[in-house]
Write a protein that holds these residues in place. Structure first.
Motif, PDB file in Angstrom:
ATOM      1  N   UNK A   1       4.163 -27.513  18.673  1.00 39.44           N
ATOM      2  CA  UNK A   1       5.195 -26.533  18.427  1.00 39.44           C
ATOM      3  C   UNK A   1       6.493 -27.087  17.888  1.00 39.44           C
ATOM      4  N   UNK A   2       6.486 -28.349  17.413  1.00 46.66           N
ATOM      5  CA  UNK A   2       7.721 -28.936  16.884  1.00 46.66           C
ATOM      6  C   UNK A   2       7.368 -30.041  15.886  1.00 46.66           C
ATOM      7  N   UNK A   3       8.383 -30.498  15.140  1.00 52.00           N
ATOM      8  CA  UNK A   3       8.194 -31.577  14.183  1.00 52.00           C
ATOM      9  C   UNK A   3       8.359 -32.928  14.861  1.00 52.00           C
ATOM     10  N   UNK A   4       7.368 -33.789  14.654  1.00 50.76           N
ATOM     11  CA  UNK A   4       7.404 -35.154  15.163  1.00 50.76           C
ATOM     12  C   UNK A   4       7.785 -36.083  14.011  1.00 50.76           C
ATOM     13  N   UNK A   5       8.778 -36.942  14.211  1.00 49.75           N
ATOM     14  CA  UNK A   5       9.353 -37.741  13.133  1.00 49.75           C
ATOM     15  C   UNK A   5       9.092 -39.228  13.374  1.00 49.75           C
ATOM     16  N   UNK A   6       8.651 -39.911  12.317  1.00 51.96           N
ATOM     17  CA  UNK A   6       8.450 -41.361  12.369  1.00 51.96           C
ATOM     18  C   UNK A   6       8.998 -41.964  11.076  1.00 51.96           C
ATOM     19  N   UNK A   7       9.356 -43.251  11.075  1.00 49.37           N
ATOM     20  CA  UNK A   7       9.863 -43.877   9.847  1.00 49.37           C
ATOM     21  C   UNK A   7       8.832 -43.849   8.732  1.00 49.37           C
ATOM     22  N   UNK A   8       9.302 -43.813   7.507  1.00 49.05           N
ATOM     23  CA  UNK A   8       8.415 -43.748   6.349  1.00 49.05           C
ATOM     24  C   UNK A   8       7.476 -44.943   6.297  1.00 49.05           C
ATOM     25  N   UNK A   9       6.213 -44.664   5.947  1.00 52.08           N
ATOM     26  CA  UNK A   9       5.206 -45.681   5.659  1.00 52.08           C
ATOM     27  C   UNK A   9       4.949 -46.637   6.817  1.00 52.08           C
ATOM     28  N   UNK A  10       5.017 -46.132   8.044  1.00 50.29           N
ATOM     29  CA  UNK A  10       4.796 -46.995   9.201  1.00 50.29           C
ATOM     30  C   UNK A  10       3.499 -46.675   9.950  1.00 50.29           C
TER      31      UNK A  10
ATOM     32  N   UNK B   1       5.298 -36.718   5.185  1.00 51.27           N
ATOM     33  CA  UNK B   1       5.600 -35.289   5.218  1.00 51.27           C
ATOM     34  C   UNK B   1       5.253 -34.683   3.870  1.00 51.27           C
ATOM     35  N   UNK B   2       4.693 -33.483   3.899  1.00 52.24           N
ATOM     36  CA  UNK B   2       4.398 -32.752   2.670  1.00 52.24           C
ATOM     37  C   UNK B   2       4.618 -31.274   2.925  1.00 52.24           C
ATOM     38  N   UNK B   3       5.020 -30.552   1.872  1.00 55.80           N
ATOM     39  CA  UNK B   3       5.534 -29.197   2.076  1.00 55.80           C
ATOM     40  C   UNK B   3       4.536 -28.204   2.652  1.00 55.80           C
ATOM     41  N   UNK B   4       3.229 -28.401   2.375  1.00 52.01           N
ATOM     42  CA  UNK B   4       2.285 -27.417   2.901  1.00 52.01           C
ATOM     43  C   UNK B   4       2.196 -27.448   4.424  1.00 52.01           C
ATOM     44  N   UNK B   5       2.648 -28.527   5.051  1.00 50.56           N
ATOM     45  CA  UNK B   5       2.676 -28.542   6.514  1.00 50.56           C
ATOM     46  C   UNK B   5       3.598 -27.451   7.041  1.00 50.56           C
ATOM     47  N   UNK B   6       4.719 -27.232   6.354  1.00 48.07           N
ATOM     48  CA  UNK B   6       5.662 -26.191   6.773  1.00 48.07           C
ATOM     49  C   UNK B   6       5.061 -24.804   6.617  1.00 48.07           C
ATOM     50  N   UNK B   7       4.436 -24.545   5.473  1.00 49.10           N
ATOM     51  CA  UNK B   7       3.922 -23.194   5.250  1.00 49.10           C
ATOM     52  C   UNK B   7       2.667 -22.922   6.084  1.00 49.10           C
ATOM     53  N   UNK B   8       1.781 -23.914   6.225  1.00 49.33           N
ATOM     54  CA  UNK B   8       0.572 -23.708   7.027  1.00 49.33           C
ATOM     55  C   UNK B   8       0.899 -23.477   8.492  1.00 49.33           C
ATOM     56  N   UNK B   9       1.828 -24.248   9.045  1.00 49.36           N
ATOM     57  CA  UNK B   9       2.181 -24.068  10.454  1.00 49.36           C
ATOM     58  C   UNK B   9       2.930 -22.752  10.676  1.00 49.36           C
ATOM     59  N   UNK B  10       3.548 -22.218   9.622  1.00 45.77           N
ATOM     60  CA  UNK B  10       4.219 -20.924   9.712  1.00 45.77           C
ATOM     61  C   UNK B  10       3.225 -19.776   9.630  1.00 45.77           C
ATOM     62  N   UNK B  11       2.316 -19.837   8.688  1.00 45.49           N
ATOM     63  CA  UNK B  11       1.423 -18.710   8.437  1.00 45.49           C
ATOM     64  C   UNK B  11       0.148 -18.745   9.275  1.00 45.49           C
ATOM     65  N   UNK B  12      -0.192 -19.899   9.852  1.00 47.82           N
ATOM     66  CA  UNK B  12      -1.268 -19.995  10.835  1.00 47.82           C
ATOM     67  C   UNK B  12      -0.649 -20.501  12.140  1.00 47.82           C
ATOM     68  N   UNK B  13       0.047 -19.646  12.865  1.00 47.64           N
ATOM     69  CA  UNK B  13       0.818 -20.100  14.027  1.00 47.64           C
ATOM     70  C   UNK B  13      -0.026 -20.669  15.159  1.00 47.64           C
ATOM     71  N   UNK B  14      -1.361 -20.485  15.088  1.00 47.68           N
ATOM     72  CA  UNK B  14      -2.205 -21.047  16.138  1.00 47.68           C
ATOM     73  C   UNK B  14      -2.401 -22.553  15.965  1.00 47.68           C
ATOM     74  N   UNK B  15      -2.007 -23.114  14.837  1.00 51.04           N
ATOM     75  CA  UNK B  15      -2.202 -24.546  14.585  1.00 51.04           C
ATOM     76  C   UNK B  15      -1.400 -25.380  15.582  1.00 51.04           C
ATOM     77  N   UNK B  16      -2.096 -26.264  16.274  1.00 47.60           N
ATOM     78  CA  UNK B  16      -1.446 -27.153  17.237  1.00 47.60           C
ATOM     79  C   UNK B  16      -0.946 -28.437  16.574  1.00 47.60           C
ATOM     80  N   UNK B  17      -1.699 -28.909  15.558  1.00 49.59           N
ATOM     81  CA  UNK B  17      -1.289 -30.141  14.885  1.00 49.59           C
ATOM     82  C   UNK B  17      -1.663 -30.070  13.410  1.00 49.59           C
ATOM     83  N   UNK B  18      -0.684 -30.411  12.543  1.00 45.89           N
ATOM     84  CA  UNK B  18      -0.922 -30.445  11.102  1.00 45.89           C
ATOM     85  C   UNK B  18      -0.317 -31.736  10.562  1.00 45.89           C
TER      86      UNK B  18
END
Length: 403
Positions: free
Chosen positions: A202-211, A230-247
């Motif tokens: 239910x939230x964004x997990x952040x890690x340093x680039x290329x690690x 990170x890629x933009x479809x993660x935002x839209x998929x997690x929005x429009x398929x709210x049941x997604x636990x991990x993307x």
């Protein structure tokens, strides 16, 4: 008559316009416009030589709304296909609203002075497009684009819900360049060097680039190291398929690419803000772009294959419990060049742009408002992938991914 205005004259546009010309029954009138008209003329000459179809060309500053409105009206375009830079998305959407023209792009908006791409700027246009009775389709490339349609097709035909999704992008191609990006160097490096984010719990997990690196055996390519990004479809998929636990989104890079990218970042060549050089203001990453090879010009020397797809886990529609599917395309660089004169990275974005545009012109995806690909019916799009050079496969796996 189905009239389309294509804006942008890079490698993706080269592939998309050739494929439009090969589908003249759908695209009866094509105009290609860019700031540099000579680039449009070169593509038009190739289209004529390869397909016998004549397309029109025009000079256009995509940031000039009035000029774009005038060109839409002059050409009578029903649809504007934005294959220009992501910074120009909002200006082109404004022009479509003023001129009464449908809109489609392949990448979401990001400000030129900040490496941050999010959909909220374009989603804010929803009511304006709805009120105007116009359709705006966002992200009709491969990733984003086909990867979202893959998920929707599985959601429609195989799965009652999606619990987790991993999008895997591998370019197994090679060329003689010491360092070259897969697509526009400025956009590519801005994307790759961002901190990694994925959706989980239910939230964004952040890690340093290329690690975060994982080895994966890609169909048609073999084992490659892929990195969490990170890629933009993660935002839209997690929005429009709210049941997604991990993307999550993963992309392959060789050690040499990582080394070059890090060195360029460390010495300041990937900066996106102006610096003074010999009394002149320059933006380092834009200067770097002029030094690096143009990816659109590397088609003839690029060999190997690309493999892009989704691994999706969710509850089966048949009540058989949880199932996992791998759905993907394998694309050959040399075959792409033989057909349209492009390498596979341009081809895998340009062909879906053409297919998405075809969905609008055929009336399949005409609904007032602003839409991401996963919100639209996938079936005819998926059929056209098979017939237009990007055939897909789907296989059931033994279980969810272990990485």
């Amino acid at each position: 008559m189905s009239k389309v205005l294509v804006v942008g004259a890079g490698g993706v546009s080269h592939a998309a316009v050739h494929k439009m010309a090969m589908n003249a029954g759908i695209f009866s009138d094509i105009t290609l416009a860019s700031r540099t008209k000579s680039k449009c003329d070169a593509i038009a000459a190739s289209v004529l030589e390869r397909t016998g179809v004549t397309i029109k060309t025009a000079q256009l500053d995509a940031m000039d709304v009035a000029a774009t409105v005038a060109l839409i009206r002059e050409t009578g375009a029903e649809l504007l296909v934005n294959l220009a830079l992501p910074y120009q998305d909002l200006k082109l959407m404004d022009a479509c609203l003023e001129a009464g023209c449908h809109y489609l792009d392949t990448a979401n908006y990001e400000p030129e002075d900040e490496a941050k791409f999010e959909y909220h700027w374009q989603w804010a246009y929803q009511e304006r497009f709805k009120a105007a009775g116009l359709t705006a389709i966002l992200g009709s490339g491969f990733d984003p684009g086909v990867t979202s349609v893959f998920a929707t097709w599985l959601r429609k035909h195989k799965l009652a819900s999606i619990r987790q999704i991993d999008i895997l992008d591998a370019n197994g191609g090679s060329n003689d360049q010491a360092f070259a990006t897969n697509f526009n160097p400025e956009i590519n490096l801005r994307e790759v060097l961002q901190e990694a984010r994925h959706w989980e719990g239910g939230d964004w997990q952040v890690t340093p680039a290329m690690t975060h690196k994982v080895a994966f055996d890609f169909p048609g390519i073999g084992e490659r190291n892929m990195y969490l990004m990170y890629h933009e479809e993660l935002e839209s998929l997690s929005t429009h398929f709210p049941e997604i636990e991990r993307a999550r989104f993963w992309m392959t890079f060789g050690d040499a690419y990582i080394m070059h990218a890090k060195v360029l970042e460390n010495v300041g060549m990937t900066r996106i803000y102006p610096v003074m050089h010999d009394g002149h203001e320059i933006i380092p990453i834009q200067f770097l772009k002029t030094l690096l090879p143009d990816p659109g010009g590397l088609g003839q020397e690029t060999t190997g294959k690309a493999c892009i797809g989704d691994i999706v886990t969710g509850q089966a529609q048949d009540g058989a419990g949880e199932k996992t599917f791998h759905i993907y395309n394998i694309c050959d660089h040399a075959e792409c060049f033989a057909e349209v004169g492009s390498q596979a990275v341009s081809y895998t974005t340009g062909v879906p742009a053409m297919i998405g545009a075809a969905q609008v012109l055929k009336g399949n995806w005409v609904a007032p408002g602003v839409w991401n690909m996963e919100q639209l019916d996938p079936d005819d799009f998926m059929d056209m992938l098979n017939s237009q050079g990007l055939p897909w496969q789907v296989h059931e796996l033994d279980g969810p991914v272990a990485f």
